[in-house]
Design a protein around this motif. Structure first.
Motif, PDB file in Angstrom:
ATOM      1  N   ASP A  33      76.025  42.808  -2.424  1.00  0.00           N
ATOM      2  CA  ASP A  33      75.667  41.483  -1.923  1.00  0.00           C
ATOM      3  C   ASP A  33      76.010  40.368  -2.905  1.00  0.00           C
ATOM      4  O   ASP A  33      75.735  39.206  -2.645  1.00  0.00           O
ATOM      5  CB  ASP A  33      74.185  41.426  -1.544  1.00  0.00           C
ATOM      6  CG  ASP A  33      73.259  41.747  -2.725  1.00  0.00           C
ATOM      7  OD1 ASP A  33      73.770  42.177  -3.784  1.00  0.00           O
ATOM      8  OD2 ASP A  33      72.040  41.582  -2.577  1.00  0.00           O
ATOM      9  N   ASP A  34      76.588  40.700  -4.035  1.00  0.00           N
ATOM     10  CA  ASP A  34      77.055  39.700  -4.993  1.00  0.00           C
ATOM     11  C   ASP A  34      78.191  38.901  -4.366  1.00  0.00           C
ATOM     12  O   ASP A  34      79.096  39.466  -3.731  1.00  0.00           O
ATOM     13  CB  ASP A  34      77.531  40.418  -6.260  1.00  0.00           C
ATOM     14  CG  ASP A  34      78.067  39.471  -7.306  1.00  0.00           C
ATOM     15  OD1 ASP A  34      77.333  39.185  -8.264  1.00  0.00           O
ATOM     16  OD2 ASP A  34      79.224  39.020  -7.162  1.00  0.00           O
ATOM     17  N   PHE A  97      81.210  31.599  -8.764  1.00  0.00           N
ATOM     18  CA  PHE A  97      80.599  32.385  -9.836  1.00  0.00           C
ATOM     19  C   PHE A  97      79.203  31.881 -10.186  1.00  0.00           C
ATOM     20  O   PHE A  97      78.330  32.669 -10.531  1.00  0.00           O
ATOM     21  CB  PHE A  97      81.512  32.388 -11.064  1.00  0.00           C
ATOM     22  CG  PHE A  97      82.643  33.369 -10.959  1.00  0.00           C
ATOM     23  CD1 PHE A  97      82.520  34.654 -11.444  1.00  0.00           C
ATOM     24  CD2 PHE A  97      83.847  33.004 -10.354  1.00  0.00           C
ATOM     25  CE1 PHE A  97      83.560  35.570 -11.342  1.00  0.00           C
ATOM     26  CE2 PHE A  97      84.894  33.907 -10.237  1.00  0.00           C
ATOM     27  CZ  PHE A  97      84.746  35.200 -10.731  1.00  0.00           C
ATOM     28  N   GLU A  98      78.980  30.580 -10.076  1.00  0.00           N
ATOM     29  CA  GLU A  98      77.661  30.038 -10.390  1.00  0.00           C
ATOM     30  C   GLU A  98      76.629  30.353  -9.310  1.00  0.00           C
ATOM     31  O   GLU A  98      75.435  30.505  -9.604  1.00  0.00           O
ATOM     32  CB  GLU A  98      77.761  28.518 -10.564  1.00  0.00           C
ATOM     33  CG  GLU A  98      78.503  28.090 -11.821  1.00  0.00           C
ATOM     34  CD  GLU A  98      78.765  26.589 -11.841  1.00  0.00           C
ATOM     35  OE1 GLU A  98      78.370  25.899 -10.864  1.00  0.00           O
ATOM     36  OE2 GLU A  98      79.372  26.107 -12.820  1.00  0.00           O
ATOM     37  N   GLN A  99      77.060  30.459  -8.060  1.00  0.00           N
ATOM     38  CA  GLN A  99      76.130  30.625  -6.955  1.00  0.00           C
ATOM     39  C   GLN A  99      76.210  32.004  -6.307  1.00  0.00           C
ATOM     40  O   GLN A  99      75.674  32.217  -5.226  1.00  0.00           O
ATOM     41  CB  GLN A  99      76.374  29.535  -5.907  1.00  0.00           C
ATOM     42  CG  GLN A  99      76.216  28.125  -6.471  1.00  0.00           C
ATOM     43  CD  GLN A  99      76.308  27.061  -5.399  1.00  0.00           C
ATOM     44  OE1 GLN A  99      75.697  27.162  -4.344  1.00  0.00           O
ATOM     45  NE2 GLN A  99      77.082  26.011  -5.683  1.00  0.00           N
ATOM     46  N   ARG A 100      76.816  32.944  -6.977  1.00  0.00           N
ATOM     47  CA  ARG A 100      77.047  34.273  -6.427  1.00  0.00           C
ATOM     48  C   ARG A 100      75.767  35.018  -6.065  1.00  0.00           C
ATOM     49  O   ARG A 100      75.777  35.911  -5.214  1.00  0.00           O
ATOM     50  CB  ARG A 100      77.841  35.103  -7.445  1.00  0.00           C
ATOM     51  CG  ARG A 100      77.078  35.294  -8.743  1.00  0.00           C
ATOM     52  CD  ARG A 100      77.945  35.737  -9.886  1.00  0.00           C
ATOM     53  NE  ARG A 100      78.546  37.040  -9.690  1.00  0.00           N
ATOM     54  CZ  ARG A 100      79.424  37.575 -10.527  1.00  0.00           C
ATOM     55  NH1 ARG A 100      79.804  36.896 -11.605  1.00  0.00           N
ATOM     56  NH2 ARG A 100      79.916  38.766 -10.302  1.00  0.00           N
ATOM     57  N   ASP A 101      74.636  34.688  -6.702  1.00  0.00           N
ATOM     58  CA  ASP A 101      73.354  35.341  -6.449  1.00  0.00           C
ATOM     59  C   ASP A 101      72.409  34.485  -5.608  1.00  0.00           C
ATOM     60  O   ASP A 101      71.252  34.847  -5.423  1.00  0.00           O
ATOM     61  CB  ASP A 101      72.648  35.659  -7.777  1.00  0.00           C
ATOM     62  CG  ASP A 101      73.447  36.628  -8.633  1.00  0.00           C
ATOM     63  OD1 ASP A 101      74.094  37.525  -8.063  1.00  0.00           O
ATOM     64  OD2 ASP A 101      73.438  36.475  -9.869  1.00  0.00           O
ATOM     65  N   ARG A 102      72.889  33.384  -5.110  1.00  0.00           N
ATOM     66  CA  ARG A 102      72.015  32.442  -4.409  1.00  0.00           C
ATOM     67  C   ARG A 102      71.485  33.049  -3.112  1.00  0.00           C
ATOM     68  O   ARG A 102      72.253  33.512  -2.261  1.00  0.00           O
ATOM     69  CB  ARG A 102      72.797  31.170  -4.108  1.00  0.00           C
ATOM     70  CG  ARG A 102      72.001  30.106  -3.383  1.00  0.00           C
ATOM     71  CD  ARG A 102      72.870  28.889  -3.132  1.00  0.00           C
ATOM     72  NE  ARG A 102      72.199  27.918  -2.294  1.00  0.00           N
ATOM     73  CZ  ARG A 102      72.770  26.813  -1.820  1.00  0.00           C
ATOM     74  NH1 ARG A 102      74.031  26.555  -2.138  1.00  0.00           N
ATOM     75  NH2 ARG A 102      72.098  25.988  -1.067  1.00  0.00           N
ATOM     76  N   THR A 103      70.188  33.044  -2.956  1.00  0.00           N
ATOM     77  CA  THR A 103      69.571  33.573  -1.743  1.00  0.00           C
ATOM     78  C   THR A 103      69.780  32.605  -0.587  1.00  0.00           C
ATOM     79  O   THR A 103      69.922  31.395  -0.783  1.00  0.00           O
ATOM     80  CB  THR A 103      68.069  33.801  -1.957  1.00  0.00           C
ATOM     81  OG1 THR A 103      67.456  32.547  -2.327  1.00  0.00           O
ATOM     82  CG2 THR A 103      67.818  34.833  -3.045  1.00  0.00           C
ATOM     83  N   GLY A 104      69.812  33.150   0.614  1.00  0.00           N
ATOM     84  CA  GLY A 104      69.980  32.326   1.797  1.00  0.00           C
ATOM     85  C   GLY A 104      71.414  31.959   2.086  1.00  0.00           C
ATOM     86  O   GLY A 104      71.678  31.216   3.032  1.00  0.00           O
ATOM     87  N   THR A 105      72.342  32.444   1.290  1.00  0.00           N
ATOM     88  CA  THR A 105      73.766  32.185   1.516  1.00  0.00           C
ATOM     89  C   THR A 105      74.357  33.343   2.310  1.00  0.00           C
ATOM     90  O   THR A 105      74.220  34.503   1.913  1.00  0.00           O
ATOM     91  CB  THR A 105      74.522  32.038   0.184  1.00  0.00           C
ATOM     92  OG1 THR A 105      73.919  30.986  -0.577  1.00  0.00           O
ATOM     93  CG2 THR A 105      75.985  31.705   0.432  1.00  0.00           C
TER      94      THR A 105
END
Length: 234
Positions: A33-34, A97-105
């Protein structure tokens, strides 16, 4: 989930087989999920189809498509290696790369942000690198340009398979309502982005004798692409 945070070094891929091996390595070190893993998975499928098309003799400009594919992939790998080393990634790649772990994406947002960085920024740079290596120019209506455009058919072939990876929940319902209209728009968008990338490569080629202007153009290209990716990831 955790991901690798160190690297033992990085060597450029030399062949498409090297490219695919590197993509497999990236996939094996990241959670599925990354955001970078999502893009890498999609990119690997497209690369596999490009390799098959080359092996089947669908391109006529000799080694151009293979060398373009390798240079193109190495720009993504360089961004990935910089991230592993804790160094800044190229500006165009920073949003993913900065938002690769952002939830809800949604995963498709990660895929599109990666495509935007890779096609709008990296592809014209890769065209210039491949042309320099082979001693040809990025001119319209050349065998190289024909092969570049023919690759759109490979992307269309990949589209249906890749779309199923993201067709769940709201995305699936929208697809049911829209029929194939959204598919056509998606392909048309990719075609436009790739056509624009070819034109940008011609600008870069023309700027090759003016390092300062070339540097300014590349800097602002990266910033513009990054702005678009941040919008995609909202």
């Amino acid at each position: 989930m955790s991901r690798a945070t160190t690297t033992t070094g990085w060597d450029s891929a030399a062949t498409i087989d090297d490219v695919l091996d590197r993509m497999d390595t990236i996939a094996s070190t990241l959670p599925t999920d990354d955001g970078v893993a999502v893009f890498n998975r999609m990119y690997r499928q497209v690369t596999r189809l490009v390799r098959s098309a080359i092996e089947e003799g669908e391109f006529g400009a000799g080694p151009f498509l293979e060398r373009l594919d390798v240079h193109f992939a190495n720009l993504f790998f360089a961004a990935h290696a910089a991230d592993l080393a804790g160094a800044p990634v190229p500006v165009a790649w920073a949003p993913l790369f900065e938002q690769r772990d952002r939830t809800g994406t949604h995963p498709v947002q990660f895929a599109l942000a990666g495509m935007n960085a890779h096609i709008s920024h990296d592809l014209p740079c890769a065209v210039v690198l491949a042309c320099r290596e082979l001693g040809v120019e990025a001119q319209d209506d050349t065998p190289e340009h024909v092969d570049f455009s023919t690759t759109n058919a490979v992307l269309e072939q990949a589209q249906e398979e890749i779309k199923t990876w993201f067709s769940s929940g709201v995305v699936a319902r929208l697809d049911d309502l829209g029929g194939r209209l959204d598919d056509g728009l998606a392909t048309f968008g990719i075609h436009l982005a790739r056509a624009a990338a070819w034109e940008v490569s011609q600008v870069l080629w023309a700027l090759s004798d003016n390092p300062r202007t070339d540097g300014l153009f590349r800097t602002n290209l990266g910033r513009g692409v990054a702005m678009t990716s941040r919008g995609i990831l909202l």
